[in-house]
Scaffold this active site. Structure first.
Site, PDB file in Angstrom:
ATOM      1  N   GLY A 192       0.781  -1.231   0.000  1.00 38.58           N
ATOM      2  CA  GLY A 192       0.000   0.000   0.000  1.00 38.58           C
ATOM      3  C   GLY A 192       0.813   1.282   0.000  1.00 38.58           C
ATOM      4  O   GLY A 192       0.354   2.312  -0.482  1.00 38.58           O
TER       5      GLY A 192
ATOM      6  N   ASP B 136      -5.069   2.289  10.901  1.00 40.63           N
ATOM      7  CA  ASP B 136      -6.494   2.079  11.179  1.00 40.63           C
ATOM      8  C   ASP B 136      -6.626   1.654  12.639  1.00 40.63           C
ATOM      9  O   ASP B 136      -6.743   2.510  13.523  1.00 40.63           O
ATOM     10  CB  ASP B 136      -7.047   1.048  10.194  1.00 40.63           C
ATOM     11  CG  ASP B 136      -8.532   0.797  10.370  1.00 40.63           C
ATOM     12  OD1 ASP B 136      -9.152   1.419  11.248  1.00 40.63           O
ATOM     13  OD2 ASP B 136      -9.094  -0.034   9.626  1.00 40.63           O
TER      14      ASP B 136
ATOM     15  N   LYS C  26      -6.896   6.892  10.301  1.00 44.72           N
ATOM     16  CA  LYS C  26      -8.337   6.899  10.577  1.00 44.72           C
ATOM     17  C   LYS C  26      -8.554   7.218  12.039  1.00 44.72           C
ATOM     18  O   LYS C  26      -7.645   7.113  12.857  1.00 44.72           O
ATOM     19  CB  LYS C  26      -8.937   5.533  10.288  1.00 44.72           C
ATOM     20  CG  LYS C  26      -9.164   5.280   8.816  1.00 44.72           C
ATOM     21  CD  LYS C  26      -9.916   3.990   8.617  1.00 44.72           C
ATOM     22  CE  LYS C  26      -9.950   3.644   7.149  1.00 44.72           C
ATOM     23  NZ  LYS C  26     -10.526   2.312   6.941  1.00 44.72           N
TER      24      LYS C  26
ATOM     25  N   PHE D 231     -13.911   3.222   4.192  1.00 42.66           N
ATOM     26  CA  PHE D 231     -12.906   2.448   3.458  1.00 42.66           C
ATOM     27  C   PHE D 231     -12.454   3.280   2.264  1.00 42.66           C
ATOM     28  O   PHE D 231     -13.253   3.715   1.448  1.00 42.66           O
ATOM     29  CB  PHE D 231     -13.441   1.082   3.016  1.00 42.66           C
ATOM     30  CG  PHE D 231     -12.295   0.148   2.726  1.00 42.66           C
ATOM     31  CD1 PHE D 231     -11.654  -0.531   3.756  1.00 42.66           C
ATOM     32  CD2 PHE D 231     -11.821  -0.005   1.427  1.00 42.66           C
ATOM     33  CE1 PHE D 231     -10.558  -1.346   3.498  1.00 42.66           C
ATOM     34  CE2 PHE D 231     -10.725  -0.822   1.165  1.00 42.66           C
ATOM     35  CZ  PHE D 231     -10.097  -1.503   2.201  1.00 42.66           C
TER      36      PHE D 231
ATOM     37  N   ASP E   2      -5.790  -0.147  -1.644  1.00 42.79           N
ATOM     38  CA  ASP E   2      -6.545  -1.015  -2.539  1.00 42.79           C
ATOM     39  C   ASP E   2      -7.811  -1.556  -1.893  1.00 42.79           C
ATOM     40  O   ASP E   2      -7.946  -1.594  -0.668  1.00 42.79           O
ATOM     41  CB  ASP E   2      -5.685  -2.215  -2.944  1.00 42.79           C
ATOM     42  CG  ASP E   2      -5.491  -3.189  -1.778  1.00 42.79           C
ATOM     43  OD1 ASP E   2      -4.978  -2.751  -0.722  1.00 42.79           O
ATOM     44  OD2 ASP E   2      -5.889  -4.357  -1.896  1.00 42.79           O
TER      45      ASP E   2
ATOM     46  N   ARG F 201      -5.234   0.796  -6.605  1.00 42.05           N
ATOM     47  CA  ARG F 201      -4.010   1.356  -6.023  1.00 42.05           C
ATOM     48  C   ARG F 201      -3.457   2.484  -6.874  1.00 42.05           C
ATOM     49  O   ARG F 201      -2.775   3.368  -6.373  1.00 42.05           O
ATOM     50  CB  ARG F 201      -2.903   0.291  -5.948  1.00 42.05           C
ATOM     51  CG  ARG F 201      -3.096  -0.753  -4.910  1.00 42.05           C
ATOM     52  CD  ARG F 201      -1.813  -1.557  -4.772  1.00 42.05           C
ATOM     53  NE  ARG F 201      -2.039  -2.849  -4.150  1.00 42.05           N
ATOM     54  CZ  ARG F 201      -2.157  -3.041  -2.844  1.00 42.05           C
ATOM     55  NH1 ARG F 201      -2.074  -2.031  -2.008  1.00 42.05           N
ATOM     56  NH2 ARG F 201      -2.357  -4.250  -2.358  1.00 42.05           N
TER      57      ARG F 201
HETATM   58  P1  IMP Z   1      -4.353  -1.538  10.971  1.00 47.53           P
HETATM   59  O1  IMP Z   1      -3.453  -2.697  11.241  1.00 47.53           O
HETATM   60  O2  IMP Z   1      -5.752  -1.776  11.434  1.00 47.53           O
HETATM   61  O3  IMP Z   1      -3.823  -0.211  11.449  1.00 47.53           O
HETATM   62  O4  IMP Z   1      -4.522  -1.460   9.415  1.00 47.53           O
HETATM   63  C1  IMP Z   1      -3.537  -0.999   8.635  1.00 47.53           C
HETATM   64  C2  IMP Z   1      -3.562  -1.668   7.261  1.00 47.53           C
HETATM   65  O5  IMP Z   1      -4.883  -2.022   6.855  1.00 47.53           O
HETATM   66  C3  IMP Z   1      -3.041  -0.676   6.259  1.00 47.53           C
HETATM   67  O6  IMP Z   1      -1.669  -0.856   6.072  1.00 47.53           O
HETATM   68  C4  IMP Z   1      -3.857  -1.002   5.027  1.00 47.53           C
HETATM   69  O7  IMP Z   1      -3.161  -1.953   4.264  1.00 47.53           O
HETATM   70  C5  IMP Z   1      -5.131  -1.616   5.522  1.00 47.53           C
HETATM   71  N1  IMP Z   1      -6.257  -0.639   5.508  1.00 47.53           N
HETATM   72  C6  IMP Z   1      -6.852  -0.077   6.588  1.00 47.53           C
HETATM   73  N2  IMP Z   1      -7.832   0.760   6.216  1.00 47.53           N
HETATM   74  C7  IMP Z   1      -7.849   0.746   4.870  1.00 47.53           C
HETATM   75  C8  IMP Z   1      -8.646   1.451   3.883  1.00 47.53           C
HETATM   76  O8  IMP Z   1      -9.535   2.263   4.172  1.00 47.53           O
HETATM   77  N3  IMP Z   1      -8.361   1.173   2.584  1.00 47.53           N
HETATM   78  C9  IMP Z   1      -7.377   0.296   2.208  1.00 47.53           C
HETATM   79  N4  IMP Z   1      -6.618  -0.374   3.094  1.00 47.53           N
HETATM   80  C10 IMP Z   1      -6.853  -0.150   4.413  1.00 47.53           C
HETATM   81 MG    MG Z   2      -1.021  -2.221   4.322  1.00 51.15          MG
END
Ligand code: IMP
Ligand code: MG
Length: 184
Positions: A43, A102, A130, A160, A167, A173
């Site tokens: 990403g 996130d 987020k 999202f 993606d 992407r």
């Molecule tokens: P976390 O581990 O919950 O902080 O999520 C982080 C990972 O989830 C990021 O590196 C993204 O790859 C994916 N992700 C979280 N939210 C989104 C979104 O809204 N769109 C796309 N990928 C997301």
């Molecule tokens: Mg990621």
């Protein structure tokens, strides 16, 4: 534009301006040192490419993968590091680069791994976060329990998002802007 793509949150110009700002801040922070940037694939690739070109100083790049999503639902974090990775981060200042924060589970897992491998220091920069000022209260409380990124490009609402590296099951992407996926 595909039917599932909704509002554009940040266009290419707004992104370019903000990423150049971050590049300048990181240049100042790391002046006189040579950090290893650990990029979380896939990403962050567009963000990374723009960020390093806005950075005026020496650095090295490493790539790892962390997958935590099936569709739009968070799951378990799976990390994969290349051969010899430990030797290249041990004793070095490391800056982890990710697309979006996130729940914070991904950065927490990466941080733990880097610390275990003997990185001298671990800092983090994410393009989006987020659950900032506009995040849902419950989700915000959950993500705020985790260590926050040191630098954030933009705070975004809890929707999202796709584009500029982000993606939805491997698609979108390559959009040069960030947009929300339509509900339903
Ligand atoms: P976390 O581990 O919950 O902080 O999520 C982080 C990972 O989830 C990021 O590196 C993204 O790859 C994916 N992700 C979280 N939210 C989104 C979104 O809204 N769109 C796309 N990928 C997301
Ligand atoms: Mg990621």
């Amino acid at each position: 534009m595909a039917r599932e793509i909704g509002d554009v949150l940040f266009d290419a110009d707004a992104i370019a301006r903000r990423v150049r700002d971050l590049g300048r801040q990181l240049t100042e922070t790391y002046r006189g040192r040579e950090p290893v940037l650990v990029a979380i694939m896939k990403g962050c690739v567009l963000f990374l490419a723009d960020l390093v070109r806005a950075w005026d100083g020496p650095m090295d790049l490493e790539f790892i993968t962390a997958e935590s999503y099936e569709g739009t639902e968070p799951g378990q974090v799976r990390l994969a590091v290349p051969d010899g990775f430990a030797d290249r981060v041990a004793g070095r200042p490391v800056l982890v680069v990710d697309d979006i924060f996130d729940t914070g589970a991904t950065l927490e897992a990466v941080r733990e791994t880097l610390t275990r491998l003997g990185a001298e220091e671990v800092r983090t920069v994410v393009f989006l976060r987020k659950h900032g000022p506009e995040g849902a209260a419950a989700a915000q409380a959950d993500s705020r329990r985790r260590p926050q990124p040191d630098w954030v490009g933009f705070d975004v609402p809890d929707r999202f998002l796709v584009g500029y590296g982000l993606d939805l099951d491997g698609r979108y992407r390559n959009l040069p802007y960030v947009a929300a996926v339509r509900d339903g």
